[in-house]
Design an enzyme around this catalytic site. Sequence first.
Site, PDB file in Angstrom:
ATOM      1  N   GLY A 258      41.746  34.219  41.233  1.00  0.00           N
ATOM      2  CA  GLY A 258      42.045  33.574  42.141  1.00  0.00           C
ATOM      3  C   GLY A 258      40.707  32.648  42.296  1.00  0.00           C
ATOM      4  CG  HIS A 259      40.259  30.102  45.587  1.00  0.00           C
ATOM      5  ND1 HIS A 259      41.427  30.432  45.728  1.00  0.00           N
ATOM      6  CD2 HIS A 259      39.643  30.340  46.955  1.00  0.00           C
ATOM      7  CE1 HIS A 259      41.741  30.770  47.169  1.00  0.00           C
ATOM      8  NE2 HIS A 259      40.474  30.641  47.770  1.00  0.00           N
TER       9      HIS A 259
END
Lengths: 363, 363, 363
Positions: A258-259
């Site tokens: 994920g970011h």
Amino acid sequence: MSYTIAEIAAALGLRAEGETDIAVSCLAEPADCPADGLALAMKPEYAQQIGQGAARAAMLWDGADWRSLGLRAAILAVRPRYAMAGLSAMMDAGQGYAAGIHPSAVIDPSAQLGDGVSVGPLAVIGAQARIGSGSVIGPHCQIGWQAEIGSGALLHAGVRIGARVRIGARFIAQPGAVVGADGFSFVTPEPSGVEKARASLGGEGTEAPQAWARIHSLGGVRIGDDVELGVNSCIDRGTVRDTEVGDGCKFDNLVQIGHNVRIGRDCLICAQVGVAGSTVIGDNVVLGGQSGVSDNLVIGDRVILGGATVVLSNVPAGRVMLGYPAMKMDAHIESYKALRRLPRLFRDVAFLKKAVSNPGSND
Amino acid sequence: MSYTIAEIAAALGLRAEGETDIAVSCLAEPADCPADGLALAMKPEYAQQIGQGAARAAMLWDGADWRSLGLRAAILAVRPRYAMAGLSAMMDAGQGYAAGIHPSAVIDPSAQLGDGVSVGPLAVIGAQARIGSGSVIGPHCQIGWQAEIGSGALLHAGVRIGARVRIGARFIAQPGAVVGADGFSFVTPEPSGVEKARASLGGEGTEAPQAWARIHSLGGVRIGDDVELGVNSCIDRGTVRDTEVGDGCKFDNLVQIGHNVRIGRDCLICAQVGVAGSTVIGDNVVLGGQSGVSDNLVIGDRVILGGATVVLSNVPAGRVMLGYPAMKMDAHIESYKALRRLPRLFRDVAFLKKAVSNPGSND
Amino acid sequence: MSYTIAEIAAALGLRAEGETDIAVSCLAEPADCPADGLALAMKPEYAQQIGQGAARAAMLWDGADWRSLGLRAAILAVRPRYAMAGLSAMMDAGQGYAAGIHPSAVIDPSAQLGDGVSVGPLAVIGAQARIGSGSVIGPHCQIGWQAEIGSGALLHAGVRIGARVRIGARFIAQPGAVVGADGFSFVTPEPSGVEKARASLGGEGTEAPQAWARIHSLGGVRIGDDVELGVNSCIDRGTVRDTEVGDGCKFDNLVQIGHNVRIGRDCLICAQVGVAGSTVIGDNVVLGGQSGVSDNLVIGDRVILGGATVVLSNVPAGRVMLGYPAMKMDAHIESYKALRRLPRLFRDVAFLKKAVSNPGSND
């Protein structure tokens, strides 16, 4: 590719014995090995099958009595599994990507390609992208605007590298891998049910329905040297700063990063793992297949997660974890043994209640 | 992209204070913020780091004492996280897709493209496909026969839209996303072991082996407005009717939505979630990362599934669920606390059994 | 596509009754069925809705009283779900791939294409690849060096087949599927924390950090006849010998099959399943959605894993398993019922302890 036993041993820094001028052109399991193959028998139990094949030479463990196995030559390794790294590299025929720039590739004139870069059919390389010398860009790859890839990269078919992503040397990506797509970040005008449920650990989310507004991903992805990324895996860009992956990390297929995640160096991330946004992972961490790590956590150096382990809170350095939610592996094994015996425990307690309330009828 | 503090505040409908003619050209975390950046410090704990960077202006929470932080200007937001939506949209440099139709794209003459549609290099648009005005079709995308995509879409590289799929306005799809592949529907000539195991809840499947016959997917996929789909995620077509996704749903990476599924509006489906065939999901549902929902179930409005939760039966509206199989979150937390203490309970019961059977030796 | 009721019944080997010259051009659910559709009502409960639509004909269960449902014709099937296989095949409009070789495809002159092979726009077919007669290679597909695909294949958009992969007849692959990427095989110079943790079942991994060396995948992938592979699923190549998949196996979306795995025939592998390296799976096995099988295991014939089941040890033939770690389904259901009642058990035991230690105060 054909090498003598002596050549292979020299390249791998190992000891060869017997007729070391025998040439081999492939590796094989003992029972299937042709006469021009090198049989792989890393442990004594595999060596039994050498007689079923036609091998004249084998890679064996240190101290193996190769003559008694009917062989004419042998390479001996203290850690044969490690020797497989160099040996398999020598013998790899690869995917057959051609040298040079295929005329069907679409390359922006402002892109900079280093010496000896090969670009496959129908690849797309965007404006101001930079690709290091000796890199191979496979068919149907797409390299975004201002993306940078170091020297010696190997991108298999259909890899996508987003705008402004920066990747170090010797990057390998399997088909369909994606670096630098947008992070998954949405927000409601008022606090949402998720925010409330997290705050109250399970209070029901009964608020008025709201639509989700998108938070754009302005950060990029920064990846170190010697990183590998598996089939259809993805590493999202950060929201404000870059998502970061350290040197030497290896990612298997269908992995989701994920970011804003930060991953240290030399981590092994197995297939179908998910790491949620903004989590920090240390060095030399191993995440087993299908394991998951929730968002905004810290996973210490050398942590190992067993397959399908789900981590919902921080894990200190050096821990081996298993289960959902993750426990230390030994505690998990003990708890699950107990879980299987639970029905019996219920019967025991029912009996005890009866015995205690009717002490005389204790039969 | 450079804006004054006053311009940003006006665009977001927020209050600005101080030297609001200061111009900023990027967003940054406080410690990394350059002099021409806008530092993001949504909470007091982040504001401590403003002094470590060079920020002259920051986005802060409502009521923040920005002067004491050494700033010359500030934008103040009651819900700064929500303000990030508009702010990040203003600052997004994007992927740099060029306007117009790239000459290498293969577009069927019967396809209809609205005004201002951009089509990237090597994209393929099929017969009678229709694409709404202002849409961006990235490199290597493929739009199938008679598929329809609304206005303002943004399809990143390598997105695949199958035949007869219908998608609303402002659709965003990350690289490798696939809408409208065939559902996974197979049937054996006689009832299979799976059918028997489901009927008997675990009776062993001992029937004669059978081959699987394919049921084709004749339905399509119908997707509302403002939907987003993550990297390599997929939404399969229905068997007879369409698979349906309501307005405002957001799907993260590597998500699987099976055939015939119906999803309401404004749902958030996190990474690696799987929803099996024919399940119905309400409005404003949040499915946490790696969670799964079995087939033919009904999940009510506003349900929240924690990460890796596996739902094997219907869930009423408003519930917050966790675990495998899913329980209400508070019950799950209590059960798992108990699970960890189980080994001790076994010891206690063993002691009790001994005590009850030998009441005199109660030491 | 329009067929009379008589034509459909004859093609499927089923009995038709009533005005069998009525023509239908689509299938539909009862309530949505137009006048020229064939309503599908496999069970009595679905038949109630026939009156809400405009159907004149329906596919019904054997013995259904179709006249009382207001129909003019019916097709009757003892196992209507199985009849759907043939019926849906007749009615499938497909993706509309054009016949012939699209001029934008990049096909190596040494590739061999059988009679009637169709190759879509911007596909890439490598040197010495062989594709069987009647196969359809969709847009953006890539077939590697010396890969072989049997007759009658259907590769949807963006499928990648690696070098030297061999696939049987009638292979179907959904968009983004990848066969023959490198396996995930890495080794450290000295035994790693993972090796130690496995040996000691949870001993902490505290050794000095090491980098991972790559073991190349020299084997290929060998796939039987009538196999299907879902969206973005992947089957990795073997290390020395081939990864193998038997005839008739069907894989859903986002599935991961590791290197060296051997899968028997007629297995059903649902979405998001992962099978780790070197595991052997028997015939007629069903792996439910999101289930996982660890490496180097043996799963017997006809085993069924419920959704999200995680298998960490061998499973004998015929077992139905559920849970993490997997138990026999009935044991799992009993254990989890007990888990929910655990908090009460703790209270009971606390009471018993008090009662036993203070036998006089037993209230």
